[in-house]
Design an enzyme around this catalytic site. Structure first.
Site, PDB file in Angstrom:
ATOM      1  CB  THR A  10      17.507   0.923 -32.901  1.00  0.00           C
ATOM      2  OG1 THR A  10      17.454   0.074 -33.961  1.00  0.00           O
ATOM      3  CG2 THR A  10      18.671   1.955 -33.231  1.00  0.00           C
ATOM      4  CG  MET A  11      12.738   0.754 -29.836  1.00  0.00           C
ATOM      5  SD  MET A  11      11.077   1.742 -29.955  1.00  0.00           S
ATOM      6  CE  MET A  11       9.790   0.876 -30.057  1.00  0.00           C
ATOM      7  N   GLY A  14      15.472  -6.829 -33.823  1.00  0.00           N
ATOM      8  CA  GLY A  14      15.536  -8.236 -33.783  1.00  0.00           C
ATOM      9  C   GLY A  14      15.934  -8.781 -32.385  1.00  0.00           C
ATOM     10  CE  LYS A  15      16.030  -4.245 -28.309  1.00  0.00           C
ATOM     11  NZ  LYS A  15      15.245  -3.676 -29.698  1.00  0.00           N
ATOM     12  CD  GLU A  87      11.156  -4.838 -24.289  1.00  0.00           C
ATOM     13  OE1 GLU A  87      11.482  -3.720 -24.457  1.00  0.00           O
ATOM     14  OE2 GLU A  87      10.271  -5.095 -25.453  1.00  0.00           O
ATOM     15  CB  ALA A  88      17.612  -5.757 -20.140  1.00  0.00           C
ATOM     16  CD  GLN A  89      14.242  -1.586 -23.076  1.00  0.00           C
ATOM     17  OE1 GLN A  89      15.004  -2.555 -23.153  1.00  0.00           O
ATOM     18  NE2 GLN A  89      13.078  -1.468 -23.623  1.00  0.00           N
TER      19      GLN A  89
HETATM   20  N1  LIG Z   1       7.059  -9.290 -41.996  1.00  0.00           N
HETATM   21  C1  LIG Z   1       8.397  -9.499 -41.819  1.00  0.00           C
HETATM   22  N2  LIG Z   1       9.284 -10.175 -42.654  1.00  0.00           N
HETATM   23  C2  LIG Z   1      10.249 -10.438 -42.294  1.00  0.00           C
HETATM   24  N3  LIG Z   1      10.957  -9.823 -41.184  1.00  0.00           N
HETATM   25  C3  LIG Z   1      10.340  -9.208 -40.450  1.00  0.00           C
HETATM   26  C4  LIG Z   1       8.855  -8.832 -40.756  1.00  0.00           C
HETATM   27  N4  LIG Z   1       8.397  -8.001 -39.649  1.00  0.00           N
HETATM   28  C5  LIG Z   1       9.313  -7.879 -38.830  1.00  0.00           C
HETATM   29  N5  LIG Z   1      10.461  -8.430 -39.114  1.00  0.00           N
HETATM   30  C6  LIG Z   1      11.890  -8.473 -38.686  1.00  0.00           C
HETATM   31  O1  LIG Z   1      11.755  -8.645 -37.416  1.00  0.00           O
HETATM   32  C7  LIG Z   1      12.877  -7.453 -36.776  1.00  0.00           C
HETATM   33  C8  LIG Z   1      12.109  -6.968 -35.631  1.00  0.00           C
HETATM   34  O2  LIG Z   1      12.123  -8.034 -34.540  1.00  0.00           O
HETATM   35  P1  LIG Z   1      12.027  -7.948 -32.926  1.00  0.00           P
HETATM   36  O3  LIG Z   1      12.605  -9.108 -32.223  1.00  0.00           O
HETATM   37  O4  LIG Z   1      10.444  -7.781 -32.889  1.00  0.00           O
HETATM   38  O5  LIG Z   1      12.767  -6.796 -32.638  1.00  0.00           O
HETATM   39  P2  LIG Z   1      13.225  -5.797 -31.284  1.00  0.00           P
HETATM   40  O6  LIG Z   1      12.917  -6.802 -30.219  1.00  0.00           O
HETATM   41  O7  LIG Z   1      14.479  -5.467 -31.563  1.00  0.00           O
HETATM   42  O8  LIG Z   1      12.311  -4.637 -31.305  1.00  0.00           O
HETATM   43  C9  LIG Z   1      12.671  -6.283 -37.815  1.00  0.00           C
HETATM   44  O9  LIG Z   1      14.099  -5.523 -37.730  1.00  0.00           O
HETATM   45  C10 LIG Z   1      12.783  -7.462 -39.245  1.00  0.00           C
HETATM   46  O10 LIG Z   1      14.090  -7.633 -39.385  1.00  0.00           O
HETATM   47  C1  LIG Z   2      12.894   4.693 -27.258  1.00  0.00           C
HETATM   48  C2  LIG Z   2      11.986   4.543 -25.756  1.00  0.00           C
HETATM   49  C3  LIG Z   2      11.278   3.080 -25.933  1.00  0.00           C
HETATM   50  N1  LIG Z   2      10.339   2.857 -24.818  1.00  0.00           N
HETATM   51  C4  LIG Z   2       9.678   1.696 -25.100  1.00  0.00           C
HETATM   52  C5  LIG Z   2       8.843   1.555 -26.257  1.00  0.00           C
HETATM   53  C6  LIG Z   2       8.936  -0.124 -26.500  1.00  0.00           C
HETATM   54  O1  LIG Z   2       7.746  -0.472 -25.521  1.00  0.00           O
HETATM   55  C7  LIG Z   2      10.174  -0.512 -25.836  1.00  0.00           C
HETATM   56  C8  LIG Z   2      11.290  -1.105 -26.808  1.00  0.00           C
HETATM   57  O2  LIG Z   2      10.733  -2.234 -27.400  1.00  0.00           O
HETATM   58  P1  LIG Z   2      11.520  -2.824 -28.489  1.00  0.00           P
HETATM   59  O3  LIG Z   2      11.263  -4.485 -28.214  1.00  0.00           O
HETATM   60  O4  LIG Z   2      12.898  -2.610 -28.239  1.00  0.00           O
HETATM   61  O5  LIG Z   2      11.016  -2.320 -29.817  1.00  0.00           O
HETATM   62  O6  LIG Z   2      10.483   0.401 -25.043  1.00  0.00           O
HETATM   63  C9  LIG Z   2      10.357   3.773 -24.030  1.00  0.00           C
HETATM   64  O7  LIG Z   2       9.735   3.487 -23.096  1.00  0.00           O
HETATM   65  N2  LIG Z   2      11.023   5.264 -23.863  1.00  0.00           N
HETATM   66  C10 LIG Z   2      11.726   5.502 -24.963  1.00  0.00           C
HETATM   67  O8  LIG Z   2      12.433   6.577 -25.036  1.00  0.00           O
END
Ligand SMILES: Nc1ncnc2c1ncn2[C@@H]1O[C@H](COP(=O)(O)OP(=O)(O)O)[C@@H](O)[C@H]1O
Ligand SMILES: Cc1cn([C@H]2C[C@H](O)[C@@H](COP(=O)(O)O)O2)c(=O)[nH]c1=O
Length: 218
Positions: A10-11, A14-15, A87-89
């Protein structure tokens, strides 16, 4: 043998953090890679993690040709051992085919990162093609949580905390946004189906409609 791997979740699970960590680990062992992304929240040509890390990246547009980009680097005498694609989606299905070709014909590892489904629970075209072509699909181990405490499996789009189900598939945004902004919230399937976000669940608890029967009569 090189691999095409799709790290999905999901968003906010940690990706991008993992993408930057993988780049760091490979680079630390002398391998040379290219980081690519599309539409990162932090701006063009950037990969950013909510943990505060960020790095420069190649910005991918609709017309970007991954295979030609890598072949051009190699022809100019560069070395490419791996690609990190965040952001490969948002990549087109054709671009995912190019990534598979890079793995098979150039023997270069390709690590991709992205969400599988949109706010309506439909696969993004790029993610669908990755699921079809990847050697491995890895679901991230760090669980993002729904407000109820269950593992979050779906992404909701919200306006003022209320889940919406109409709109364009792509709207760049973040979790935790201002009240008037379009934002996102991760939910378990049960609450995504019922459109119950943290804000609407809180409002329902406070509503007189859900007070015990006797109290409503009073
Ligand atoms: N202040 C914080 N302290 C510790 N971990 C954090 C904090 N803020 C965010 N995170 C971690 O970072 C993750 C989000 O990482 P991110 O790489 O930006 O996610 P994604 O790319 O999947 O959207 C959160 O799920 C959490 O585990
Ligand atoms: C569900 C959903 C997401 N998005 C966009 C929102 C963010 O810019 C990215 C996801 O970023 P993350 O690093 O995984 O948090 O995708 C979108 O455009 N449409 C959607 O339905």
């Amino acid at each position: 043998m090189a691999e095409l791997v799709f790290f999905s979740g999901t968003m906010d699970c940690g990706k991008s953090t993992l993408a930057l960590q993988m780049d760091h680990n490979h680079a630390a062992r002398g391998r040379q890679g290219i980081i690519l992304t599309r539409n990162d929240r932090a701006g063009a040509a950037t990969i950013s993690s909510r943990l505060g890390l960020r790095a420069d990246a190649v910005e991918v547009g609709d017309d970007f040709d991954f295979h030609a980009h890598v072949v051009h680097r190699l022809s100019a005498g560069g070395r490419v051992d791996y690609l990190i694609c965040d952001e490969a989606q948002f990549f087109t299905p054709g671009q995912i085919d190019q990534l598979a070709r890079i793995v098979d014909e150039l023997d270069i590892d390709v690590y991709t990162f992205g969400i599988t489904t949109d706010f309506r629970t439909r696969l993004f075209p790029g993610s669908q093609r990755l699921i079809e072509l990847a050697d491995r699909v890895e679901v991230l181990q760090v669980e993002a949580l729904c407000w109820c405490g269950a593992r979050a499996t779906h992404n909701a789009r919200t306006v003022g905390g209320v889940m919406v189900v109409e709109g364009a598939q792509v709207v760049i945004g973040d979790i935790s946004v201002r009240e008037d902004e379009v934002g996102y919230e991760v939910l378990c399937r049960r609450h995504h189906r019922r459109r119950l976000t943290a804000a609407t669940a809180r409002a329902a608890v406070l509503s007189p409609d859900v007070l015990p029967f006797e109290e409503q009569q009073a």
